[in-house]
Structure formats: C-alpha cells, structure tokens
Design an enzyme around this catalytic site. Structure first.
Site, PDB file in Angstrom:
ATOM      1  N   ASP A   1      60.770   7.606  64.660  1.00 61.92           N
ATOM      2  CA  ASP A   1      60.678   6.214  65.114  1.00 61.92           C
ATOM      3  C   ASP A   1      60.848   6.158  66.628  1.00 61.92           C
ATOM      4  O   ASP A   1      60.176   5.390  67.315  1.00 61.92           O
ATOM      5  CB  ASP A   1      61.733   5.333  64.435  1.00 61.92           C
ATOM      6  CG  ASP A   1      61.230   4.716  63.129  1.00 61.92           C
ATOM      7  OD1 ASP A   1      60.463   5.399  62.413  1.00 61.92           O
ATOM      8  OD2 ASP A   1      61.595   3.564  62.825  1.00 61.92           O
TER       9      ASP A   1
ATOM     10  N   LYS B   1      71.733  20.236  63.919  1.00 56.77           N
ATOM     11  CA  LYS B   1      73.130  19.976  64.295  1.00 56.77           C
ATOM     12  C   LYS B   1      73.996  21.096  63.732  1.00 56.77           C
ATOM     13  O   LYS B   1      75.063  20.859  63.152  1.00 56.77           O
ATOM     14  CB  LYS B   1      73.534  18.593  63.755  1.00 56.77           C
ATOM     15  CG  LYS B   1      74.797  18.023  64.359  1.00 56.77           C
ATOM     16  CD  LYS B   1      74.612  17.508  65.776  1.00 56.77           C
ATOM     17  CE  LYS B   1      75.951  17.173  66.386  1.00 56.77           C
ATOM     18  NZ  LYS B   1      75.850  16.701  67.779  1.00 56.77           N
TER      19      LYS B   1
ATOM     20  N   ASP C   1      70.942  15.708  69.152  1.00 55.82           N
ATOM     21  CA  ASP C   1      71.269  14.616  70.078  1.00 55.82           C
ATOM     22  C   ASP C   1      70.696  14.882  71.468  1.00 55.82           C
ATOM     23  O   ASP C   1      70.163  13.981  72.122  1.00 55.82           O
ATOM     24  CB  ASP C   1      72.778  14.292  70.107  1.00 55.82           C
ATOM     25  CG  ASP C   1      73.676  15.506  69.958  1.00 55.82           C
ATOM     26  OD1 ASP C   1      73.165  16.603  69.659  1.00 55.82           O
ATOM     27  OD2 ASP C   1      74.895  15.352  70.140  1.00 55.82           O
TER      28      ASP C   1
ATOM     29  N   ASP D   1      63.429  11.280  60.308  1.00 57.16           N
ATOM     30  CA  ASP D   1      63.180   9.854  60.121  1.00 57.16           C
ATOM     31  C   ASP D   1      63.504   9.104  61.406  1.00 57.16           C
ATOM     32  O   ASP D   1      62.723   8.285  61.898  1.00 57.16           O
ATOM     33  CB  ASP D   1      64.044   9.359  58.951  1.00 57.16           C
ATOM     34  CG  ASP D   1      63.699   7.960  58.503  1.00 57.16           C
ATOM     35  OD1 ASP D   1      62.716   7.392  59.014  1.00 57.16           O
ATOM     36  OD2 ASP D   1      64.416   7.417  57.639  1.00 57.16           O
TER      37      ASP D   1
ATOM     38  N   TYR E   1      68.514  12.766  52.020  1.00 54.28           N
ATOM     39  CA  TYR E   1      67.674  11.849  51.253  1.00 54.28           C
ATOM     40  C   TYR E   1      67.490  12.270  49.794  1.00 54.28           C
ATOM     41  O   TYR E   1      66.598  11.784  49.106  1.00 54.28           O
ATOM     42  CB  TYR E   1      66.317  11.668  51.955  1.00 54.28           C
ATOM     43  CG  TYR E   1      66.424  10.797  53.197  1.00 54.28           C
ATOM     44  CD1 TYR E   1      67.650  10.541  53.798  1.00 54.28           C
ATOM     45  CD2 TYR E   1      65.297  10.229  53.770  1.00 54.28           C
ATOM     46  CE1 TYR E   1      67.749   9.758  54.931  1.00 54.28           C
ATOM     47  CE2 TYR E   1      65.389   9.431  54.896  1.00 54.28           C
ATOM     48  CZ  TYR E   1      66.618   9.210  55.481  1.00 54.28           C
ATOM     49  OH  TYR E   1      66.707   8.417  56.604  1.00 54.28           O
TER      50      TYR E   1
HETATM   51 MG    MG Z   1      61.720   5.411  58.997  1.00 54.49          MG
END
Ligand code: MG
Ligand code: NAI
Length: 335
Positions: A236, A175, A208, A232, A127
């Site tokens: 969710d 990862k 994962d 992020d 980001y």
């Molecule tokens: Mg989000």
C-alpha cells in the site's frame, strides 16, 4: 484461428460491480477472443447464501485460464461463518505469490523513476487467521506460521522475477532481528533460494528500514520479497508512491491458477455512484494478459491507460470528472 481465452470475472462487492464491467469493456476492445464466466464471491454473496466463496466459484476459477476479481467487503468485527473471500481463495487455490508492481504513471503524486515490484508471500505468516482470546478478552493471541516450503517457493519466484528484469536486484525484507525463528527462517530460506540465481544481486533489509528507504529513495528498489503482513502494508505504501489505490494492480499467482485484482477494496464511500477509477482493475487485466503470454497486447493496453491518465478524461480521485465508464471507453478507444 487465434485462441479463445476463458476468463472468470468476479465483481464481488461495492465498486467491484463498477470496475469489473469497465475492465471487461477494455478487454473486449483488444481484439483478442474471450469467453467470460461470471462468478460470485464476497460479503453480498455471504449474506445471500451463507458463504463468501461458493463451490461454483472455486470451480469457475479452476476451470478458466485466469480470473479477474473486483473487491470484497470484510466486516471489521467477527461474523460467525464468514471468511474473507480473497484470502480464502489465496489459501484454498494455493495462490502463493501476491505480486504488486508499483510503476510510475502520469498521474498527480506519482514519483518518476519508480519501477518496483513487491512480492508478498500469500498463504501464511500472521494471515493464517488463528486468533484467540483469554481472560474474558483481556489477552489476545494470534499465531504466525512460517514454513521452509512456502518461503522457498516465494523466494524462488521472486529471484526468478528479479532475474528477468533489467536491474536484477532483490531485497528480502524481514524482521529477523526481533523474531529470529519465524522471520529468520523466512529470510535464510529466501536467501538460499536466491543464491541459485547468481546473476541476481540479493540483499536482506529490515522491514522498518525498508519502509523508510521506500519513502526516501524508492527508485533504488527493483524486486522486494517479504512475508504476508509486511507485504500487505508496504505494497500500500508503494501504491501511494505512484498515485494511489486508483491505479494499483496486483496478481495472486499459483502454480496452476491465477487471480488478478486491484489492490483497493470495495470503497463503500463511493460505491454505486459510477465514479470509481477502473484503472487499477484494467492494469490488473494487463498483468493477466502478460500472464497469458499476450505481451504485445498487454503493452498496448497499458500505453492506452497511460495516454488517458495523461490527457484525460480522469476520474474524480485523480482530479477529473469522468465516470468509470467514460474512462474505460476512452481507454478502449486509445488501444
Ligand atoms: Mg491491503
Ligand atoms: P478501499 O480501498 O475500499 O478504500 C479506501 C479509500 O480509497 C476510499 O476513500 C475509497 O473511496 C478510495 N478508493 C479505493 N478504490 C478506489 C477507486 N478505484 N477509485 C476511486 N477511489 C477509490 O479500502 P477500505 O475503505 O479500507 O476498505 C473498504 C472495504 O474493502 C472493507 O470492507 C475492506 O475489508 C475491503 N477491502 C477489500 C480488499 C480486497 O478485496 N482485496 C482490499 C482492501 C480492502
């Protein structure tokens, strides 16, 4: 005389204009003294004055005790001069920890027993928004930046948070098996920080597998720390475990400033109808009260939200027919 808290309120875009006034009404019902400072940010601000975060807004955020932010719209295609308001504030104000609790609330689809917190590194990773294209758009490249400094800081924050919770458990999700340099630096740095908290049971987990375990056995998780993009996405997912975006709260915490916001966006599909669920913003306000040290009032507001979620009136996203304002008024009465 009790303290007057100076709080910056930023509605932003879309349903931000509805959920922030609702949360304000609830804060005013707590009996605490607040002085609210209103500031602008987001897409509408960009369209009006050519920047999504004016200097005056940064001033307001930095000169108040805490900020409550609604939501901001981001266009999906590149608009010259535009930058995402909340991402900009996170980096500019060094709000390095994005803290997203997922805790069972009495709403449809919420899994009992879930009480976890995702701590997402908030300033770097993918980001950093450094993208470019080559060969007339045939190839696109994005940079990911991981530093020891930012990894150590988020590692310490997460380990300290885990140490303060009953289960004292920390998962470092990564990862590093595929990206040993970037993800490996993150994982090893966080593990080294966590080792300074011997009471915390720390283990690493590949992201994962973490996603799969979160769906199958979310109760076994306590604090999960991870890089920006993974955080992020899995936050969710964890919001989905406890009833969805209507109730998911978050905080962007730095050493000097903090901005609290619902996880959801500006919800253009329902904006302007007065039916957005303000619970996520009110619960972000609860996190803000905790941050200000008002633990007892925070618990009372959270209990009031749970009471209204359980007994109604609920907003349409949770199967009810209450408006944003009716929900907030019911919470204010229940405090
Ligand atoms: Mg989000
Ligand atoms: P969204 O969270 O705005 O909406 C997703 C779905 O959830 C929609 O159907 C919406 O109606 C529903 N929803 C969201 N919050 C709700 C609430 N409080 N009550 C009832 N229903 C609710 O995500 P979407 O549609 O992906 O993004 C819309 C805009 O918001 C985009 O411009 C996006 O960039 C922005 N966004 C901003 C965020 C922020 O300010 N932190 C976070 C996520 C998205």
């Amino acid at each position: 005389m009790s303290k007057t808290y100076k709080i910056c309120l930023i509605e932003g875009d879309g349903i931000g204009h509805e959920v922030i006034p609702a949360a304000r009404l609830v804060l005013e019902a707590t009996g605490l003294k607040f002085e609210f400072v209103e500031a602008q940010a987001g897409w509408e601000t960009f369209e009006r004055i050519g920047t999504s975060v004016p200097e005056a807004t940064l001033e307001a955020v930095t000169h108040t005790d805490a900020t409550l932010f609604g939501a901001a719209t981001s266009p999906t295609k590149k608009v010259p001069g535009f930058f995402g308001a909340i991402r900009y504030m996170r980096r500019k104000l060094d709000l390095f920890a994005n803290v997203r609790p997922a805790k069972h609330h009495p709403v449809p689809g919420s899994r009992p027993g879930v009480d976890l917190i995702v701590v997402r590194e908030n300033t770097e990773g993918l980001y950093v928004e450094q993208e470019r294209t080559y060969l007339e758009g045939e190839i696109a490249i994005a940079d990911t930046v991981i530093t020891r400094k930012a990894s150590a800081r988020i590692g310490e924050y997460a380990a300290r948070l885990a140490a303060s919770r009953p289960r004292k458990q920390l998962h470092v999700a990564h990862k590093a098996n595929v990206l040993p340099m970037t993800q490996g630096l993150f994982m090893n740095t966080v593990l080294a920080e966590a080792a300074r908290f011997p009471e915390v049971k720390t283990q690493d987990i590949i992201i994962d597998n973490c996603a799969m375990q979160l769906v199958r056995n979310p109760e076994r998780f306590d604090v999960i720390v991870t890089t920006n993009l993974f955080g992020d996405i899995i936050s969710d997912l964890t919001a989905g475990l406890v009833g969805g975006l209507g109730i998911a709260a978050s905080g962007n915490i730095g050493t000097r400033h903090a901005v609290f916001e619902p996880v959801h966006g500006s919800a253009p599909d329902i904006a302007g109808k007065g039916i957005a669920n303000p619970a996520a913003t009110i619960l972000s306000g609860v996190m803000m009260l905790e941050h200000l040290g008002e633990h007892e009032i925070a618990r009372r507001v959270e209990a009031a939200v749970d009471k209204v979620l359980e007994e109604g009136p609920r907003t349409p996203d949770l199967g009810g027919s209450a408006t944003t304002l009716q929900f907030a008024e019911a919470v204010a009465r229940a405090i």
